[in-house]
Write a protein that holds these residues in place. Structure first.
Motif, mmCIF file in Angstrom:
data_model
loop_
_atom_site.group_PDB
_atom_site.id
_atom_site.type_symbol
_atom_site.label_atom_id
_atom_site.label_comp_id
_atom_site.label_asym_id
_atom_site.label_seq_id
_atom_site.Cartn_x
_atom_site.Cartn_y
_atom_site.Cartn_z
ATOM 1 N N TRP A 169 47.064 12.213 61.617
ATOM 2 C CA TRP A 169 46.028 11.478 62.368
ATOM 3 C C TRP A 169 45.266 12.417 63.297
ATOM 4 O O TRP A 169 44.036 12.318 63.431
ATOM 5 C CB TRP A 169 46.686 10.360 63.154
ATOM 6 N N ARG A 170 45.972 13.340 63.944
ATOM 7 C CA ARG A 170 45.302 14.322 64.804
ATOM 8 C C ARG A 170 44.373 15.220 63.996
ATOM 9 O O ARG A 170 43.274 15.561 64.455
ATOM 10 C CB ARG A 170 46.345 15.177 65.528
ATOM 11 N N ALA A 171 44.822 15.596 62.800
ATOM 12 C CA ALA A 171 43.982 16.451 61.967
ATOM 13 C C ALA A 171 42.702 15.724 61.565
ATOM 14 O O ALA A 171 41.613 16.322 61.500
ATOM 15 C CB ALA A 171 44.757 16.895 60.725
ATOM 16 N N ARG A 205 35.566 19.197 56.221
ATOM 17 C CA ARG A 205 34.788 18.031 56.632
ATOM 18 C C ARG A 205 33.305 18.230 56.360
ATOM 19 O O ARG A 205 32.587 17.295 55.975
ATOM 20 C CB ARG A 205 34.998 17.755 58.132
ATOM 21 N N THR A 206 32.798 19.470 56.559
ATOM 22 C CA THR A 206 31.369 19.719 56.370
ATOM 23 C C THR A 206 30.961 19.633 54.913
ATOM 24 O O THR A 206 29.793 19.374 54.597
ATOM 25 C CB THR A 206 30.996 21.109 56.905
ATOM 26 N N ILE A 207 31.898 19.841 53.983
ATOM 27 C CA ILE A 207 31.541 19.803 52.573
ATOM 28 C C ILE A 207 31.886 18.459 51.941
ATOM 29 O O ILE A 207 31.919 18.342 50.719
ATOM 30 C CB ILE A 207 32.220 20.943 51.802
ATOM 31 N N SER A 209 41.109 11.959 53.528
ATOM 32 C CA SER A 209 41.540 13.105 52.737
ATOM 33 C C SER A 209 42.254 14.126 53.609
ATOM 34 O O SER A 209 43.256 14.726 53.192
ATOM 35 C CB SER A 209 40.345 13.757 52.046
ATOM 36 N N ILE A 210 41.714 14.334 54.811
ATOM 37 C CA ILE A 210 42.358 15.276 55.736
ATOM 38 C C ILE A 210 43.760 14.781 56.086
ATOM 39 O O ILE A 210 44.723 15.553 56.108
ATOM 40 C CB ILE A 210 41.504 15.454 56.987
ATOM 41 N N MET A 211 43.883 13.479 56.373
ATOM 42 C CA MET A 211 45.219 12.930 56.646
ATOM 43 C C MET A 211 46.129 13.130 55.443
ATOM 44 O O MET A 211 47.309 13.499 55.592
ATOM 45 C CB MET A 211 45.118 11.437 56.972
#
Length: 468
Positions: free
Chosen positions: A454-456, A360-362, A368-370
């Motif tokens: 979704w949690r991620a 997330r920081t980059i 994308s995480i989902m």
């Protein structure tokens, strides 16, 4: 590169020493920490770039998701749950394909064997049909009628060597019978042409002949439920027949059906030149009810009709109902296996919180995480589905031979035609069923990935990296 990292993280030399690497670059795990620390301090990071261009951001879910599937985990319990999810999907899909193929086989055998011997439609008259040839010519002109044959039915009991067995005797015309029945294709001994008028020959089902202990050339006595009045008194009507043939369709009809010449049965039933009715073969057995009603209405009063649903309709409906219920139950098994992926991904998300925060920081978006964890869950599911489809298809294509080998090797009979309507285990693979099973399993797998993904996506980088 180690010195470059230290300079860019100026003002925190005591902390940043942990990220220095002796050599040409950052070691495994150090690059993640360097990313995180630089992001928290809002300092530029000039080490090895993780994402070289925007295109890689688009491929991030596939690259990372598939890597998570292949990666060895420190938590072996997660790997075990992933394996059980795959195995559950594999078994559920394979068993569902196999069971539906067997049910399709039963359905096909019912249509070809049972309904091949049973008339689709019967047209009868209360006084018998005398001018049946003209009526047969009239009926065969109908669009949906493809065959017509006369018959005389007589319920009776065969006796031979002290053994008695009830059966339905069909008086048939050998030259006409092939239009409405498959009996000629299942003659084990003899031929229908041996049913010559006046010779009083009879063709028995294989199981009926076995129970009577007779074979071709033996004599049997037929007792019909009608009395003959003579000066000596009232006697049951008896007639001696010679067994001229034996048929076997591998169904319950082998135990309770026999064939004789129609003229012999007319004489026995004292019907003169009349026949009991006409049997009709239709191009579609499922229109038998409406076609029978239309024919009766066209012929007018004095005629009646019946179709195969009166004798075997309940069996056909039972098979269809069982197929639906079994498919529903086995789909629940697939659903349970698919939703095991939920627990797998939840544990993976918990285990990879630091990785999620760094991504997330980059610049990785919540979408994308989902995508990463949806790809991982779908990959697990697709592996199980693919193996299950392969195993299920192989079993569906070979189950009849496997059961036959097992019966021969161990002397065990799984299906008794005296109890069931067939004696062997049929299987008929329908590719439409395979397609529906794959789509259902894939859909359930996809649904099971949504909540963990979704949690991620809701992981906050600051909360995770504060203690790194």
């Amino acid at each position: 590169m180690g010195k470059r990292v230290g300079r860019n993280l100026g003002g925190c030399s005591s902390t940043c020493k942990r990220y220095r690497y002796k050599g040409n670059g950052l070691g495994e795990g150090d690059s993640k920490a360097a990313f995180a620390h630089a992001a928290m301090l809002k300092k530029p990071y000039h080490g090895r770039p993780l994402l070289r261009n925007v295109a890689m951001l688009d491929r991030l879910p596939f690259l990372v998701g598939l890597r998570y599937v292949r990666a060895k985990r420190r938590n072996h319990f997660i790997s075990f749950i992933s394996l059980t999810s795959m195995l559950g999907l594999m078994l559920g899909v394979a068993v569902l394909i196999l069971v539906l193929s067997v049910m399709n086989g039963f359905d096909h055998e019912l249509r070809t064997r049972i309904l091949g011997m049973v008339p689709h439609t019967k047209i009868e008259s209360q006084e018998g049909l005398v001018e049946w040839e003209a009526l047969a010519e009239q009926l065969v002109q109908r669009d949906r009628v493809i065959g017509v044959a006369p018959y005389v039915e007589q319920q009776g009991m065969f006796s031979a060597g002290g053994r008695n067995q009830g059966a339905m005797v069909n008086g048939i015309h050998p030259d006409w019978e092939d239009q409405v029945s498959i009996i000629g294709e299942h003659m084990r001994q003899g031929e229908l042409a041996d049913l010559v008028p006046g010779e009083w020959n009879v063709v028995l089902g294989s199981m009926l002949a076995r129970r009577l202990g007779v074979g071709v050339g033996d004599r049997v006595t037929l007792l019909v439920p009608e009395a003959s009045i003579t000066p000596a008194g009232v006697f049951p009507r008896l007639k001696r027949f010679t067994v001229s043939g034996i048929f076997s369709v591998g169904a319950d009809l082998d135990a309770n059906l026999a064939y004789a010449n129609i003229e012999d049965m007319q004489t026995l039933a004292r019907m003169g030149d009349a026949v009991g009715g006409l049997r009709l073969e239709l191009d579609d057995l499922f229109i038998a009810g409406s076609e029978t009603q239309a024919i009766v209405n066209e012929l007018g009063p004095g005629y009646s009709g019946s179709d195969w649903t009166f004798s075997h309709g309940n069996l056909f409906q039972a098979i269809q109902m069982e197929k639906r219920m079994i498919a529903l139950l086995l789909t629940v098994i697939i659903a349970v296996a698919a939703f095991n992926i939920v627990s797998t991904l939840v544990m993976v998300v918990t285990d990879k919180r630091a990785d999620i925060a760094i991504l997330r920081t980059i610049g990785a978006t919540p979408g994308s995480i989902m995508g990463i964890f949806i790809v991982q869950g779908l990959a697990i599911g697709l592996i199980g589905i693919a193996v299950g489809v392969t195993v299920g298809i192989l079993l569906a294509l070979t189950i009849s031979d496997l059961i036959g080998w097992f019966e021969t090797a161990f002397g065990i009979q799984f299906l008794d035609a005296g109890v069931y309507f067939i004696s062997d285990l049929p299987s008929r693979l329908e590719w439409s069923d395979v397609r529906d099973i794959v789509l259902a399993a894939f859909g359930l797998t996809f649904l099971s990935t949504l909540y963990p993904a979704w949690r991620a996506a809701r992981v906050q980088p600051a909360d995770v990296l504060r203690y790194e």
